[in-house]
Write a protein that holds these residues in place. Structure first.
Motif, PDB file in Angstrom:
ATOM      1  N   PRO A  18      45.223 -24.552 -40.742  1.00 25.13           N
ATOM      2  CA  PRO A  18      46.369 -23.814 -40.191  1.00 25.13           C
ATOM      3  C   PRO A  18      45.929 -22.476 -39.601  1.00 25.13           C
ATOM      4  O   PRO A  18      44.861 -21.957 -39.932  1.00 25.13           O
ATOM      5  CB  PRO A  18      47.266 -23.609 -41.421  1.00 25.13           C
ATOM      6  N   ASP A  19      46.788 -21.934 -38.749  1.00 28.75           N
ATOM      7  CA  ASP A  19      46.483 -20.646 -38.125  1.00 28.75           C
ATOM      8  C   ASP A  19      46.875 -19.464 -39.007  1.00 28.75           C
ATOM      9  O   ASP A  19      46.338 -18.367 -38.865  1.00 28.75           O
ATOM     10  CB  ASP A  19      47.219 -20.521 -36.786  1.00 28.75           C
ATOM     11  N   SER A  20      47.867 -19.676 -39.893  1.00 26.75           N
ATOM     12  CA  SER A  20      48.424 -18.561 -40.661  1.00 26.75           C
ATOM     13  C   SER A  20      49.247 -19.109 -41.814  1.00 26.75           C
ATOM     14  O   SER A  20      49.416 -20.332 -41.965  1.00 26.75           O
ATOM     15  CB  SER A  20      49.322 -17.700 -39.756  1.00 26.75           C
ATOM     16  N   LEU A  21      49.794 -18.208 -42.628  1.00 22.26           N
ATOM     17  CA  LEU A  21      50.692 -18.607 -43.708  1.00 22.26           C
ATOM     18  C   LEU A  21      51.934 -19.284 -43.141  1.00 22.26           C
ATOM     19  O   LEU A  21      52.380 -20.322 -43.644  1.00 22.26           O
ATOM     20  CB  LEU A  21      51.085 -17.381 -44.533  1.00 22.26           C
ATOM     21  N   ASP A  22      52.512 -18.708 -42.101  1.00 27.17           N
ATOM     22  CA  ASP A  22      53.688 -19.300 -41.466  1.00 27.17           C
ATOM     23  C   ASP A  22      53.361 -20.696 -40.941  1.00 27.17           C
ATOM     24  O   ASP A  22      54.177 -21.625 -41.062  1.00 27.17           O
ATOM     25  CB  ASP A  22      54.177 -18.426 -40.310  1.00 27.17           C
ATOM     26  N   ASP A  23      52.192 -20.845 -40.370  1.00 24.89           N
ATOM     27  CA  ASP A  23      51.762 -22.135 -39.836  1.00 24.89           C
ATOM     28  C   ASP A  23      51.633 -23.158 -40.962  1.00 24.89           C
ATOM     29  O   ASP A  23      52.032 -24.318 -40.823  1.00 24.89           O
ATOM     30  CB  ASP A  23      50.429 -21.964 -39.108  1.00 24.89           C
ATOM     31  N   SER A  24      51.084 -22.739 -42.104  1.00 20.62           N
ATOM     32  CA  SER A  24      50.955 -23.632 -43.254  1.00 20.62           C
ATOM     33  C   SER A  24      52.323 -24.126 -43.709  1.00 20.62           C
ATOM     34  O   SER A  24      52.510 -25.319 -43.988  1.00 20.62           O
ATOM     35  CB  SER A  24      50.261 -22.916 -44.414  1.00 20.62           C
ATOM     36  N   ALA A  25      53.292 -23.214 -43.797  1.00 24.10           N
ATOM     37  CA  ALA A  25      54.641 -23.589 -44.227  1.00 24.10           C
ATOM     38  C   ALA A  25      55.274 -24.561 -43.247  1.00 24.10           C
ATOM     39  O   ALA A  25      55.911 -25.550 -43.642  1.00 24.10           O
ATOM     40  CB  ALA A  25      55.497 -22.335 -44.374  1.00 24.10           C
ATOM     41  N   PHE A  49      49.312 -25.591 -52.395  1.00 20.54           N
ATOM     42  CA  PHE A  49      48.889 -24.452 -51.575  1.00 20.54           C
ATOM     43  C   PHE A  49      48.223 -23.438 -52.487  1.00 20.54           C
ATOM     44  O   PHE A  49      48.857 -22.851 -53.365  1.00 20.54           O
ATOM     45  CB  PHE A  49      50.107 -23.830 -50.883  1.00 20.54           C
ATOM     46  N   ASP A  50      46.931 -23.224 -52.304  1.00 15.61           N
ATOM     47  CA  ASP A  50      46.170 -22.328 -53.160  1.00 15.61           C
ATOM     48  C   ASP A  50      45.151 -21.566 -52.323  1.00 15.61           C
ATOM     49  O   ASP A  50      44.159 -22.131 -51.870  1.00 15.61           O
ATOM     50  CB  ASP A  50      45.465 -23.128 -54.263  1.00 15.61           C
ATOM     51  N   THR A  65      54.576 -17.614 -53.956  1.00 14.10           N
ATOM     52  CA  THR A  65      56.014 -17.431 -53.729  1.00 14.10           C
ATOM     53  C   THR A  65      56.333 -17.218 -52.252  1.00 14.10           C
ATOM     54  O   THR A  65      57.317 -17.767 -51.741  1.00 14.10           O
ATOM     55  CB  THR A  65      56.543 -16.245 -54.557  1.00 14.10           C
ATOM     56  N   GLU A  66      55.519 -16.433 -51.558  1.00 19.07           N
ATOM     57  CA  GLU A  66      55.792 -16.194 -50.144  1.00 19.07           C
ATOM     58  C   GLU A  66      55.677 -17.492 -49.346  1.00 19.07           C
ATOM     59  O   GLU A  66      56.508 -17.776 -48.471  1.00 19.07           O
ATOM     60  CB  GLU A  66      54.836 -15.150 -49.579  1.00 19.07           C
ATOM     61  N   PHE A  67      54.643 -18.278 -49.647  1.00 20.06           N
ATOM     62  CA  PHE A  67      54.526 -19.576 -48.981  1.00 20.06           C
ATOM     63  C   PHE A  67      55.736 -20.434 -49.280  1.00 20.06           C
ATOM     64  O   PHE A  67      56.283 -21.092 -48.381  1.00 20.06           O
ATOM     65  CB  PHE A  67      53.256 -20.293 -49.448  1.00 20.06           C
ATOM     66  N   TYR A 280      48.224 -30.261 -48.255  1.00 18.75           N
ATOM     67  CA  TYR A 280      47.275 -29.698 -49.215  1.00 18.75           C
ATOM     68  C   TYR A 280      46.436 -28.649 -48.505  1.00 18.75           C
ATOM     69  O   TYR A 280      45.891 -28.902 -47.429  1.00 18.75           O
ATOM     70  CB  TYR A 280      46.365 -30.806 -49.764  1.00 18.75           C
ATOM     71  N   LEU A 281      46.338 -27.476 -49.115  1.00 23.68           N
ATOM     72  CA  LEU A 281      45.433 -26.440 -48.605  1.00 23.68           C
ATOM     73  C   LEU A 281      44.866 -25.664 -49.783  1.00 23.68           C
ATOM     74  O   LEU A 281      45.612 -25.105 -50.588  1.00 23.68           O
ATOM     75  CB  LEU A 281      46.145 -25.476 -47.656  1.00 23.68           C
ATOM     76  N   ARG A 282      43.550 -25.681 -49.895  1.00 26.62           N
ATOM     77  CA  ARG A 282      42.869 -24.888 -50.924  1.00 26.62           C
ATOM     78  C   ARG A 282      41.692 -24.183 -50.286  1.00 26.62           C
ATOM     79  O   ARG A 282      40.813 -24.830 -49.710  1.00 26.62           O
ATOM     80  CB  ARG A 282      42.404 -25.776 -52.073  1.00 26.62           C
TER      81      ARG A 282
END
Length: 361
Positions: A18-25, A49-50, A65-67, A280-282
């Motif tokens: 992903p490009d960012s936290l927003d992108d991951s979500a 998500f870790d 929590t933000e994710f 999944y992202l670690r």
């Protein structure tokens, strides 16, 4: 959000980072939607998500929590009917209200200072106001972010809902306050108004009849019995109206609670193993492991010479264990020989496989 992420998502294909936290979500929400379109209603899935890289300064709940907040919002816009349309209408109404208000104020020769005087707290209920009521109405719509004034006693949302179960009432209350789905102005809300909050354990009085999405956020091993009962109750009560149940960062197996033997094994086989990993992202000290349904689990290594700063070193159909991930790194960087190129596992490797198998129980 890079559209290449979605364009390259396919069975047997690697998963991009992903490009960012927003992108991951956003990607996690898209993974859920894709699985729902493939498998239909009542799916049981998980999202992991870790990004702590082993740092235990914060709990999993706090660090993700933000994710979770961004993921819940993206998921509702993708999967709860009417939510996206309602938000788009609010945005359009806000723009139109600003245009109409400016035009009316110019026609009636009202300045911004006049509006401030008429809309302050002392004059809001003044029946002798000289301002056109339509101007006051438009101003109220603007102040409410595109929403027309309503009776505060009336619910903001009457449609299908997404329910989020937190590990305890304290964390649920904190999210209810901070995420603020019932804010008068949608710009002050962190999640859509279709989101409701519950906690694991205790007496459950909430009405679940409109739930279409059920999420368990960081459920603990001590919550396993409640989680299983709540999941079965939702499925029995809602049937195919329940689109999906999603476990986010589940922590349901703990040696001190579920045990290391039969109890833990039965819980895993009954509740955890059937969950489909849709996202999944670690992050790792040297890279990352990721997966977006229906693509493969993919290991990436930092590489300053690569275009995006990372290069893919392996892609596979199933989630590799922690030792397997480290082995993949070692094989790629010449720190160990790849057993796939050798003539058999050998005695020591067989012992290692046995230990890894026991650790996964």
């Amino acid at each position: 959000m890079s559209q290449s992420h979605l364009m390259s998502t396919a069975y047997g294909m690697p998963t991009e980072l992903p490009d960012s936290l927003d992108d991951s979500a956003f990607l996690a929400a898209k993974g859920c939607l894709t699985y729902y379109n493939d498998a239909g209603a009542m799916g049981r899935t998980r999202v992991d998500f870790d990004t702590s890289i082993g740092d235990e300064t914060f709990t999993t709940l706090k660090s993700s929590t933000e994710f979770m907040q961004k993921f819940v919002s993206a998921l509702c816009y993708e999967m709860i009917p009417g939510v996206k349309e309602a938000r788009e209408k609010e945005m359009m109404d806000l723009v139109q209200a600003k245009i109409d208000l400016k035009q009316l104020m110019e026609e009636e020769g009202i300045s911004d200072e006049d509006m401030e005087d008429e809309t302050d707290e002392e004059n809001q209920n003044n029946e002798d106001s000289s301002i056109n009521p339509r101007i006051l109405e438009l101003n109220a719509i603007i102040q409410n972010g595109g929403r027309a004034p309503r009776d505060p006693s009336e619910p903001l949302w009457n449609g299908p809902k997404a329910r989020v179960y937190f590990p305890d009432e304290g964390s649920a209350a904190l999210a209810r306050r901070d995420w603020n789905p019932t804010a008068a102005n949608p710009e002050d809300a962190q999640v859509p108004p279709c989101v409701e909050f519950s906690s694991c354990g205790g007496i459950q009085m909430q009405d679940i009849s409109k739930d279409e999405l059920v999420l368990f956020f960081c459920p603990r091993a001590s919550d396993a019995e409640f989680v299983e009962e709540a999941l079965l109750k939702s499925e029995e009560t809602l049937g195919t109206n329940l689109k999906m149940s999603i476990f986010v960062n589940p922590l349901l197996v703990d040696m001190g609670v579920t045990g290391f033997g039969m109890a833990g094994r039965m819980l895993r086989e009954r509740l955890i193993d059937p969950l489909v990993p849709v996202y999944y992202l670690r992050t790792l000290p040297w890279g990352a492991l990721t997966r977006l349904y229906p693509s493969q689990f993919t290991v990436w290594q930092e590489d300053e010479n690569a275009e995006e700063g990372y290069r893919m070193i392996k892609s596979m159909n199933s989630l590799p264990s922690n030792p397997d991930v480290e082995d993949i790194y070692d094989y790629e960087n010449g720190n160990a020989s790849d057993p796939e190129n050798s003539k058999g596992p050998g005695f020591l490797n067989a012992i290692g496989d046995f230990v890894n198998g026991m650790m996964s129980l």
